[in-house]
Design an enzyme around this catalytic site. Structure first.
Site, PDB file in Angstrom:
ATOM      1  N   GLY A   1       0.948  -1.585   0.220  1.00  0.00           N
ATOM      2  CA  GLY A   1      -0.119   0.248   0.369  1.00  0.00           C
ATOM      3  C   GLY A   1       1.260   1.277   0.278  1.00  0.00           C
ATOM      4  O   GLY A   1       1.986   1.317  -0.079  1.00  0.00           O
ATOM      5  N   SER A   2       0.530   2.806  -0.061  1.00  0.00           N
ATOM      6  CA  SER A   2       0.992   3.815  -0.614  1.00  0.00           C
ATOM      7  C   SER A   2       1.299   4.335   1.248  1.00  0.00           C
ATOM      8  O   SER A   2       2.320   5.219   0.898  1.00  0.00           O
ATOM      9  CB  SER A   2      -0.263   4.683  -0.837  1.00  0.00           C
TER      10      SER A   2
ATOM     11  N   GLU B   1      -1.167 -10.792   2.939  1.00  0.00           N
ATOM     12  CA  GLU B   1      -0.661 -10.134   4.434  1.00  0.00           C
ATOM     13  C   GLU B   1      -1.104 -10.559   5.517  1.00  0.00           C
ATOM     14  O   GLU B   1      -0.820 -10.335   6.997  1.00  0.00           O
ATOM     15  CB  GLU B   1      -1.358  -8.793   4.533  1.00  0.00           C
TER      16      GLU B   1
ATOM     17  N   ASP C   1       2.661  -2.981   8.023  1.00  0.00           N
ATOM     18  CA  ASP C   1       2.227  -2.727   6.886  1.00  0.00           C
ATOM     19  C   ASP C   1       1.183  -1.516   7.236  1.00  0.00           C
ATOM     20  O   ASP C   1       1.108  -1.117   8.072  1.00  0.00           O
ATOM     21  CB  ASP C   1       1.310  -4.282   7.010  1.00  0.00           C
TER      22      ASP C   1
ATOM     23  N   LYS D   1      -8.323  -4.362   6.764  1.00  0.00           N
ATOM     24  CA  LYS D   1      -7.340  -4.384   5.529  1.00  0.00           C
ATOM     25  C   LYS D   1      -7.693  -4.994   4.333  1.00  0.00           C
ATOM     26  O   LYS D   1      -9.071  -5.626   4.277  1.00  0.00           O
ATOM     27  CB  LYS D   1      -6.122  -5.258   5.967  1.00  0.00           C
ATOM     28  N   GLY D   2      -7.415  -4.455   2.920  1.00  0.00           N
ATOM     29  CA  GLY D   2      -7.311  -5.645   2.187  1.00  0.00           C
ATOM     30  C   GLY D   2      -8.112  -4.490   0.816  1.00  0.00           C
ATOM     31  O   GLY D   2      -7.554  -4.838  -0.403  1.00  0.00           O
TER      32      GLY D   2
HETATM   33  O1  DER Z   1      -4.637  -3.648   1.390  1.00  0.00           O
HETATM   34  C1  DER Z   1      -4.280  -3.504   2.823  1.00  0.00           C
HETATM   35  O2  DER Z   1      -4.826  -4.082   3.112  1.00  0.00           O
HETATM   36  C2  DER Z   1      -3.086  -1.986   2.566  1.00  0.00           C
HETATM   37  O3  DER Z   1      -2.806  -2.004   3.599  1.00  0.00           O
HETATM   38  C3  DER Z   1      -4.021  -0.561   2.280  1.00  0.00           C
HETATM   39  O4  DER Z   1      -4.862  -0.792   2.123  1.00  0.00           O
HETATM   40  C4  DER Z   1      -3.200   0.158   2.852  1.00  0.00           C
HETATM   41  O5  DER Z   1      -4.249   1.829   2.810  1.00  0.00           O
HETATM   42  P1  DER Z   1      -2.512   2.658   2.753  1.00  0.00           P
HETATM   43  O6  DER Z   1      -2.670   2.111   0.841  1.00  0.00           O
HETATM   44  O7  DER Z   1      -3.583   4.013   2.432  1.00  0.00           O
HETATM   45  O8  DER Z   1      -1.441   2.882   2.445  1.00  0.00           O
END
Ligand code: DER
Length: 222
Positions: free
Chosen positions: A26-27, A102, A80, A93-94
């Site tokens: 993720g970002s 994850e 994460d 999450k997801g």
């Molecule tokens: O898919 C997930 O769980 C990722 O960790 C993601 O959803 C986290 O979000 P972010 O891109 O805002 O960090």
């Protein structure tokens, strides 16, 4: 400064020499990976297990040594992101479609640190649609079974007008359950449905959350 960058980089402070690290997707964790790569270049000795092919590609490009469960059975720390964080550090999450790997990596880790900006903090889980990974075989029936658990509406995630396919060859159903008061029960009920591979409720898994703000970072612990 960018809150996600502050949170992501702060998490690297918890990484010590010779650790085995789980790298999220993720970002926000993107900044963790970037910052970790600088520490590796400066001599930090670690191995990392990625939670998605996109994270694996990024880590490889940046020179972070990768490992797998062929040679590793426990990790020291996984870092994460999350889509929602409740006051008792339960998570949804997801959003990035990587929830299965994850959760496998987090479950094999001594500690799980979540990095996020303050928009992810919620009083209770459920505003963000819950991602549920399901097999393509029988997906229509599996979705009907999920609805019976009290899901108000459900969308099969799409990409380029076709079903989104995860790194594991499965589909994702984004499920609106409304406020989730018993995430532990819902997580178990979902995973009891044949055809459900895993879901985005991470219950009693996070040890610490690093929240990025405009001014810096706040640490939230249980
Ligand atoms: O898919 C997930 O769980 C990722 O960790 C993601 O959803 C986290 O979000 P972010 O891109 O805002 O960090």
């Amino acid at each position: 400064m960018e809150p996600k960058k502050l949170a992501g980089e702060k998490a690297v402070d918890y990484i010590e020499n010779n650790m085995v690290i789980g790298l999220g997707t993720g970002s926000t964790v993107y900044w963790t990976i970037r910052h970790l790569a600088l520490r590796v270049k400066a001599g930090l000795h670690i191995k990392a297990i990625p939670t998605s092919m996109s994270t694996a590609r990024l880590a490889e490009q940046l020179g972070i040594p990768l490992a797998s469960f062929t040679e590793i059975d426990r990790l020291d720390l996984t870092i994460d992101g999350a889509d929602e964080v409740s006051p008792d550090l339960n998570l949804i999450k997801g959003g990035g479609g990587a929830l299965l790997r994850e959760k496998i990596v987090a479950y094999a880790s001594e500690r799980l640190i979540i990095v996020a900006d303050s928009s992810k903090q919620v009083a209770s889980l459920g505003k963000f649609p819950l991602p549920v990974e399901i097999t393509p075989f029988g997906w229509e029936n599996t979705c009907k079974q999920v609805m019976l658990l009290g899901c108000e509406s459900l969308t099969l995630r799409e990409k380029d007008e076709r079903p989104f396919v995860t790194d594991n060859g499965n589909y994702i159903a984004d499920c609106k359950f409304g406020r989730i008061d018993s995430p532990d029960l819902l997580e178990k009920s979902l995973n009891a449905i044949p055809g459900v591979v895993e879901n985005g409720l991470f219950v009693n898994m996070a040890d610490q959350v690093i929240i990025g703000t405009e001014k810096g970072t706040n640490i939230v612990e249980k």
